[in-house]
Scaffold this motif. Structure first.
Motif, PDB file in Angstrom:
ATOM      1  N   ALA A 160       0.839  -1.202   0.000  1.00  0.00           N
ATOM      2  CA  ALA A 160       0.000   0.000   0.000  1.00  0.00           C
ATOM      3  C   ALA A 160       0.874   1.252   0.000  1.00  0.00           C
ATOM      4  O   ALA A 160       0.588   2.224  -0.722  1.00  0.00           O
ATOM      5  N   LEU A 161       1.934   1.250   0.789  1.00  0.00           N
ATOM      6  CA  LEU A 161       2.864   2.378   0.787  1.00  0.00           C
ATOM      7  C   LEU A 161       3.446   2.575  -0.610  1.00  0.00           C
ATOM      8  O   LEU A 161       3.561   3.702  -1.103  1.00  0.00           O
ATOM      9  N   LEU A 196       0.796   4.144  -2.863  1.00  0.00           N
ATOM     10  CA  LEU A 196       0.567   5.556  -2.520  1.00  0.00           C
ATOM     11  C   LEU A 196       1.709   6.425  -3.032  1.00  0.00           C
ATOM     12  O   LEU A 196       1.494   7.518  -3.560  1.00  0.00           O
ATOM     13  N   LEU A 247       0.181  10.201  -3.613  1.00  0.00           N
ATOM     14  CA  LEU A 247      -0.890  10.706  -2.754  1.00  0.00           C
ATOM     15  C   LEU A 247      -0.364  10.841  -1.320  1.00  0.00           C
ATOM     16  O   LEU A 247       0.214   9.908  -0.786  1.00  0.00           O
ATOM     17  N   ALA A 248      -0.585  12.023  -0.741  1.00  0.00           N
ATOM     18  CA  ALA A 248      -0.143  12.288   0.628  1.00  0.00           C
ATOM     19  C   ALA A 248       1.334  11.922   0.795  1.00  0.00           C
ATOM     20  O   ALA A 248       1.722  11.203   1.698  1.00  0.00           O
ATOM     21  N   VAL A 302       3.134  12.365   4.220  1.00  0.00           N
ATOM     22  CA  VAL A 302       2.748  11.392   5.244  1.00  0.00           C
ATOM     23  C   VAL A 302       3.318  10.009   4.919  1.00  0.00           C
ATOM     24  O   VAL A 302       3.874   9.325   5.783  1.00  0.00           O
ATOM     25  N   THR A 303       3.205   9.579   3.650  1.00  0.00           N
ATOM     26  CA  THR A 303       3.713   8.247   3.307  1.00  0.00           C
ATOM     27  C   THR A 303       5.235   8.200   3.452  1.00  0.00           C
ATOM     28  O   THR A 303       5.789   7.196   3.899  1.00  0.00           O
TER      29      THR A 303
END
Lengths: 238, 171
Positions: free
Chosen positions: B72-73, B76, B81-82, B85-86
Motif C-alpha cells: 500500500a505504501l 501511494l 498521494l499524501a 505522510v507516506t
C-alpha cells in the motif's frame, strides 16, 4: 484613493488566507485517506493470514506428545533435530553425523525428536519443503519414517528447482517398503500438511531460525561433528 | 570545490526531478519488499519472530500485515498521494527495521533480516550480513528524508489536487 488601495490589499490577504485554509484542509484529508488505506491494508493481511492458517492438525503415529516431532529411540537424553529436507547443510549433517546418531539410538543413550520443518518453501517452485515433510508424516504412518527420511536426504533436489514430484516421493516410499496405495493416497491428499505447519510454527516459537538446529536436552549444539554430538550427549547424560 | 554560482539557479529546476526519482525509487522498494513476502505470510511472521523482540502470536500478526502495508505504501508513493505522510511513515518503518537489525546484531542472533522475503532463516552456510542490510536501509531512509523535506513532485496526485502544472511552484 488610499482607502481603495487598502481594500484591495485586504482582499488579497483574505484570498491568500482562504487559499491557505483550503490547502490545509486538503492536506489533512489526503493524509487521513493515506493512513486509512494503510490500516485497511494491514487488516487485509491479518485476515488473509487468519484464513490461511489451519486451526487443527493431524499428527502422525510415532510423534511426541505435543505432536511437533517424530520420535526415534528411547534413551534418556533428548536430542531435537530441526531439519528441512531441502536444506543442503542438513544433508551434509546427516552424511557426517547420521551414523553417530543411529548408534547412540541403538545404544539406548538418546531419543531423537526429528522435526521436519518447512522453512525453505521459497527455495523451490512447488513448496517442496512442505510436501516432503508431509510425505514423511505419511511414512511415519507406515512405520518407515527413518528409512524415508534417509532416502529424502540421499535424493535431495537442488535449491531453486521444482523438487521431487509427488509421484517421485511415492516411488521413494515404495522403495523403502511402504505400501504404494496407502502411502500414495496419503501423499497425494497432503494428509499431514497441517502437521508440517504445526511443526514449523513450533520450531519458530522455540527460537529455531535455521536448519539444521541440533539441541541436546534443550541446549543448542554448535559443534555438529560426530565428536561434538557425542560430547554433548555425554555431558547431558551425567 | 569553490563556490557554485549556478547552483542556486539550477536547484529549483533539478529538485522536482530528484523528488520524483526518490518517490518512484522508494515506491519500487516497498512494492518489491511487499511482493516478495506476500506469497508466504507464515514465513513473514517467522521472519518477524526471528528477531525475538515480541511474543510469537504478535509477530505472526505483524508479519502478515507488513507485506500488505508495504504494498500500500508503494502504491501511494507511486501515485503520489499524501507524499509527506507516506514518506514519514516509510521513514518510521525504516528506522524500526534498522533498529531491529542492529539489535539482532548486537544480541548475536544469526538471522536473515527477512527484508525481501526469506522467513528470517539464513540459507545454507550463509553468514548474517547485518551491515549491508543496515546501509541499504539507510539509503532508503535518505529517499524518504528527501520526500519529507520536499514532498511536492511532478506527476503526483498531490500536485493534481493542488492544481499544479508539472512546473512546481513552491512554498
Amino acid at each position: 484613493m488610499s482607502s481603495r488601495k487598502g481594500r484591495k490589499n485586504a482582499a488579497q490577504v483574505v484570498r491568500a488566507q482562504i487559499a491557505r485554509e483550503k490547502r490545509r484542509t486538503r492536506t489533512i484529508w489526503t493524509s487521513v485517506a493515506a493512513v486509512v488505506v494503510l490500516v485497511i491494508a494491514g487488516l487485509i493481511g491479518w485476515a488473509v493470514y487468519s484464513s490461511q492458517k489451519s486451526e487443527t492438525f493431524t499428527t502422525p503415529p510415532g510423534a511426541n506428545p505435543p505432536g511437533t516431532a517424530v520420535v526415534l529411540g528411547q534413551g534418556p537424553v533428548t536430542v531435537d533435530l530441526y531439519e528441512d529436507y531441502l536444506c543442503p547443510v542438513c544433508k551434509r549433517f546427516q552424511e557426517t553425523s547420521g551414523a553417530t546418531l543411529n548408534q547412540l539410538i541403538s545404544e539406548d543413550k538418546i531419543r531423537v525428536n526429528f522435526h521436519p520443518v518447512a522453512f525453505l518453501n521459497r527455495f523451490s517452485t512447488t513448496e517442496y519443503s512442505t510436501r516432503s515433510s508431509a510425505a514423511a508424516g505419511c511414512a511415519a504412518q507406515g512405520g518407515k519414517f527413518k528409512e524415508f527420511t534417509d532416502q529424502l536426504f540421499a535424493q535431495q533436489p537442488a535449491e531453486g528447482s521444482a523438487g521431487l514430484s509427488d509421484e517421485e516421493l511415492i516411488g521413494l516410499g515404495a522403495g523403502v517398503g511402504l505400501n504404494r496405495d496407502d502411502f500414495g493416497s496419503c501423499v497425494r491428499d497432503g494428509k499431514y500438511k497441517t502437521w508440517t505447519e504445526h511443526v514449523t510454527e513450533d520450531a519458530s516459537k522455540s527460537g529455531v531460525t535455521g536448519t539444521p538446529t541440533i539441541r541436546v536436552n534443550g541446549k543448542d549444539v554448535e559443534d555438529r561433528t560426530p565428536e561434538g554430538i557425542r560430547a554433548a550427549v555425554e555431558a547431558a547424560g551425567k | 570545490m569553490t563556490a557554485h554560482p549556478t547552483r542556486s539557479g539550477r536547484w529549483p529546476a533539478v529538485r522536482p526531478w530528484l523528488g520524483i526519482a526518490a518517490r518512484l525509487g522508494l515506491a519500487a522498494v516497498w512494492l518489491l519488499a511487499g511482493a516478495s513476502k506476500i506469497d508466504d505470510l507464515a514465513a513473514s511472521g517467522r521472519a518477524v519472530n526471528a528477531y525475538q523482540v515480541m511474543p510469537y502470536d504478535l509477530a505472526t500478526v505483524i508479519g502478515a500485515a507488513l507485506p500488505f502495508v508495504e504494498l500500500a505504501l508503494g502504491v501511494l508513493l507511486l501515485v503520489g498521494l499524501a507524499t509527506r505522510v507516506t514518506a514519514g511513515i516509510s521513514a518510521v518503518l525504516l528506522v524500526v527495521f534498522v533498529t531491529g537489525i542492529a539489535s539482532a546484531w548486537s544480541r548475536g542472533l544469526a538471522i536473515d533480516c527477512g527484508c525481501f522475503g526469506s522467513g528470517g532463516q539464513l540459507a545454507a552456510g550463509q553468514a548474517p550480513s547485518y551491515l549491508p542490510e543496515i546501509l541499504r536501509d539507510l539509503g532508503f531512509l535518505v529517499l524518504a528524508g528527501f520526500l519529507l523535506s520536499w514532498p511536492r513532485t511532478p506527476f503526483s496526485v498531490d500536485g493534481w489536487l493542488a492544481g499544479d502544472t508539472v512546473e512546481v511552484d513552491d512554498e
